[in-house]
Design an enzyme around this catalytic site. Structure first.
Site, PDB file in Angstrom:
ATOM      1  CB  THR A  12      25.566  36.422  41.871  1.00  0.00           C
ATOM      2  OG1 THR A  12      26.400  36.095  42.987  1.00  0.00           O
ATOM      3  CG2 THR A  12      24.816  35.183  41.404  1.00  0.00           C
ATOM      4  N   GLY A  13      26.797  39.347  41.234  1.00  0.00           N
ATOM      5  CA  GLY A  13      27.602  40.487  41.661  1.00  0.00           C
ATOM      6  C   GLY A  13      28.790  40.702  40.750  1.00  0.00           C
ATOM      7  N   GLY A  14      28.549  40.591  39.440  1.00  0.00           N
ATOM      8  CA  GLY A  14      29.657  40.644  38.484  1.00  0.00           C
ATOM      9  C   GLY A  14      29.961  41.990  37.892  1.00  0.00           C
ATOM     10  CB  SER A  16      32.171  46.454  40.827  1.00  0.00           C
ATOM     11  OG  SER A  16      31.455  46.007  41.967  1.00  0.00           O
ATOM     12  CE1 TYR A 148      31.311  40.357  54.166  1.00  0.00           C
ATOM     13  CE2 TYR A 148      33.259  39.745  55.434  1.00  0.00           C
ATOM     14  CZ  TYR A 148      32.614  39.903  54.212  1.00  0.00           C
ATOM     15  OH  TYR A 148      33.269  39.571  53.052  1.00  0.00           O
TER      16      TYR A 148
END
Length: 247
Positions: A12-14, A16, A148
């Site tokens: 996931t989030g691949g 960048s 965060y």
């Protein structure tokens, strides 16, 4: 034969940064790789560069997670490597933090991570490897990053519980906690070139090895943890920060 030939990997989030670097390493090692992202143009460009499959999906959206799981399993079957990498950050003091920003960060970094894992569990092969992106900030303190940091501490707790729950299926669940890595994160936080260069120099000064990490090095760690050589490792957090947390 490449190490991950005939293995299915989801990142996931691949599109960048560390997700992109990890997808590249897994692809080079023979895996069939599926990457996700929220931006259609970016995810399609990355998929073309890497020679992998792209699926548009927002980790903050539970319907998107359901659609992702359905599309992946219908096209590829069960999963061998699940790297839950997507995440965001933003800075604000506790005093000035807003409910909107609090929810935005946690919907991706905590809630989205939890339900991505939850919904993929029935579709993981026995013996699969799950790796969740955490951060050294889960266990260290940095002013302005309380939300965060808390979201990443929550991730580390999920990892330990999931490792116990899935151990009977020989599914290993681990997290990685990077320090300073050369990605687009700071520019996404609104820093201009001057501020970005200053932040990079500052982070190098805090790292005993005298440099910041590279996305490929994250991918290499993910690949190792997912390999047979790491078959006795589960429920662990793996710090990759050039020694910064030793100071």
């Amino acid at each position: 034969m490449k190490k991950f030939e005939n293995k299915i990997a989801v990142v996931t989030g691949g599109n960048s940064g560390m997700g992109h670097g990890t997808a590249k390493v897994l692809k080079e090692m023979g895996a069939t790789v599926i990457i996700t992202g929220r931006r259609k143009e970016a995810i399609e460009k990355a998929a073309q560069e890497l020679g992998v499959t792209a699926i548009l999906s927002d980790q903050a959206n539970l319907k998107d997670i359901d659609n992702l799981v359905s599309e992946v399993t219908e096209k590829f079957g069960k999963i061998d490597i699940l790297y839950i990498n997507a995440g965001i950050s933003a800075t604000a003091s506790i005093e000035l933090e807003t409910p909107e920003n609090f929810d935005k960060i946690n919907n991706i970094n905590y809630r989205g991570v939890f339900f991505t894992l939850s919904k993929f569990i029935p579709h993981l092969n026995d013996g699969a490897s799950v790796i969740i992106f955490s951060s050294v900030l889960a266990s260290t303190v940095s002013p302005g990053l309380s939300v965060y940091s808390a979201s990443k501490a929550a991730v580390n707790s999920i990892v330990k519980t999931a490792a116990l729950e899935l151990a009977s299926r020989k599914i290993r669940v681990n997290s990685i906690s990077p320090g300073a890595i050369d990605t687009e994160l700071f520019s996404k936080m609104g820093m201009d070139d001057e501020a970005l260069n200053g932040m990079t120099d500052y982070l190098i000064g805090l790292t005993p090895l005298g440099r910041i990490g590279k996305p490929k090095e994250i991918g290499q760690l993910v690949a190792f943890i997912s390999s047979d050589e790491a078959s006795f490792i589960t429920g662990s957090d793996h710090v990759i920060d050039g020694g910064a947390t030793l100071l």
